[in-house]
Scaffold this motif. Sequence first.
Motif, PDB file in Angstrom:
ATOM      1  N   ASP A   1       0.138  -2.870  -6.485  1.00  0.00           N
ATOM      2  CA  ASP A   1      -0.334  -3.923  -7.829  1.00  0.00           C
ATOM      3  C   ASP A   1      -1.283  -3.456  -8.742  1.00  0.00           C
ATOM      4  O   ASP A   1      -1.003  -3.880  -9.702  1.00  0.00           O
ATOM      5  N   LEU A   2      -2.054  -2.760  -8.328  1.00  0.00           N
ATOM      6  CA  LEU A   2      -3.284  -2.010  -9.366  1.00  0.00           C
ATOM      7  C   LEU A   2      -2.894  -0.401  -9.990  1.00  0.00           C
ATOM      8  O   LEU A   2      -3.636  -0.150 -10.860  1.00  0.00           O
ATOM      9  N   ALA A   3      -1.679   0.028  -9.188  1.00  0.00           N
ATOM     10  CA  ALA A   3      -1.317   1.160  -9.956  1.00  0.00           C
ATOM     11  C   ALA A   3      -0.882   1.233 -11.434  1.00  0.00           C
ATOM     12  O   ALA A   3      -0.287   0.023 -11.777  1.00  0.00           O
TER      13      ALA A   3
ATOM     14  N   ILE B   1      -5.062  12.574   7.937  1.00  0.00           N
ATOM     15  CA  ILE B   1      -5.285  11.128   7.186  1.00  0.00           C
ATOM     16  C   ILE B   1      -4.643  11.487   5.954  1.00  0.00           C
ATOM     17  O   ILE B   1      -4.370  12.447   5.145  1.00  0.00           O
ATOM     18  N   ALA B   2      -4.219  10.295   5.531  1.00  0.00           N
ATOM     19  CA  ALA B   2      -3.484   9.947   4.213  1.00  0.00           C
ATOM     20  C   ALA B   2      -4.093   8.804   3.643  1.00  0.00           C
ATOM     21  O   ALA B   2      -4.257   7.656   4.229  1.00  0.00           O
ATOM     22  N   TYR B   3      -4.512   8.745   2.453  1.00  0.00           N
ATOM     23  CA  TYR B   3      -5.236   7.721   1.702  1.00  0.00           C
ATOM     24  C   TYR B   3      -4.035   6.638   1.076  1.00  0.00           C
ATOM     25  O   TYR B   3      -3.384   7.027   0.594  1.00  0.00           O
ATOM     26  N   LEU B   4      -4.413   5.349   1.198  1.00  0.00           N
ATOM     27  CA  LEU B   4      -3.535   4.500   0.632  1.00  0.00           C
ATOM     28  C   LEU B   4      -4.142   3.702  -0.701  1.00  0.00           C
ATOM     29  O   LEU B   4      -5.408   3.551  -0.507  1.00  0.00           O
ATOM     30  N   TYR B   5      -3.272   3.337  -1.649  1.00  0.00           N
ATOM     31  CA  TYR B   5      -3.752   2.599  -2.727  1.00  0.00           C
ATOM     32  C   TYR B   5      -2.924   1.549  -2.949  1.00  0.00           C
ATOM     33  O   TYR B   5      -1.721   1.245  -2.302  1.00  0.00           O
TER      34      TYR B   5
ATOM     35  N   LEU C   1       0.810  -1.157  -0.117  1.00  0.00           N
ATOM     36  CA  LEU C   1       0.059  -0.259   0.019  1.00  0.00           C
ATOM     37  C   LEU C   1       0.945   1.310  -0.252  1.00  0.00           C
ATOM     38  O   LEU C   1       1.848   1.163   0.718  1.00  0.00           O
ATOM     39  N   ALA C   2       0.269   2.250  -0.550  1.00  0.00           N
ATOM     40  CA  ALA C   2       1.335   3.405  -0.917  1.00  0.00           C
ATOM     41  C   ALA C   2       0.467   4.754  -1.019  1.00  0.00           C
ATOM     42  O   ALA C   2      -0.871   4.652  -1.582  1.00  0.00           O
ATOM     43  N   THR C   3       0.883   5.733  -0.617  1.00  0.00           N
ATOM     44  CA  THR C   3       0.265   7.138  -0.547  1.00  0.00           C
ATOM     45  C   THR C   3       0.520   7.556  -2.192  1.00  0.00           C
ATOM     46  O   THR C   3       1.209   7.081  -2.897  1.00  0.00           O
ATOM     47  N   ARG C   4      -0.373   8.661  -2.620  1.00  0.00           N
ATOM     48  CA  ARG C   4      -0.182   9.142  -4.063  1.00  0.00           C
ATOM     49  C   ARG C   4       1.357   9.483  -4.212  1.00  0.00           C
ATOM     50  O   ARG C   4       1.863   9.373  -5.192  1.00  0.00           O
TER      51      ARG C   4
END
Length: 123
Positions: free
Chosen positions: A72-74, A65-69, A30-33
Amino acid sequence: MPLAYSKCYDPSGARYGIPTYPWRLAPEGLATRRQLRARGLRPGGQPVAAQIMRRSRHRKAGVAIAYLYREDLAQPVRPMTPGRVRALAAAMRARRTCPGCRSDAGYCIPTSLGLCVTCAYSA
């Protein structure tokens, strides 16, 4: 786990609706933008997978808050085309042009002044 982390630790998403982790304790993958961008990736339309929370004295709610993505789908970042380069150059030129004297100030005109420093403080 220390008590300070207990409010931010919700891997099931029961409390906040999505999995929530304390600052610097998110699982691998998981990673931030910003982290994705540093790797040459972008979220690519995928939904937010999780979030990280930390205390903040600067926010009204006291929480940042920081959103994570998911990595592997990036998708790869789109390359700069000549048209995008021209558009970016035109936008930056407009930000540097003083509306008072119509000259290129050499820096972005402060929005608080609306004019270059020379025009704003000429009196």
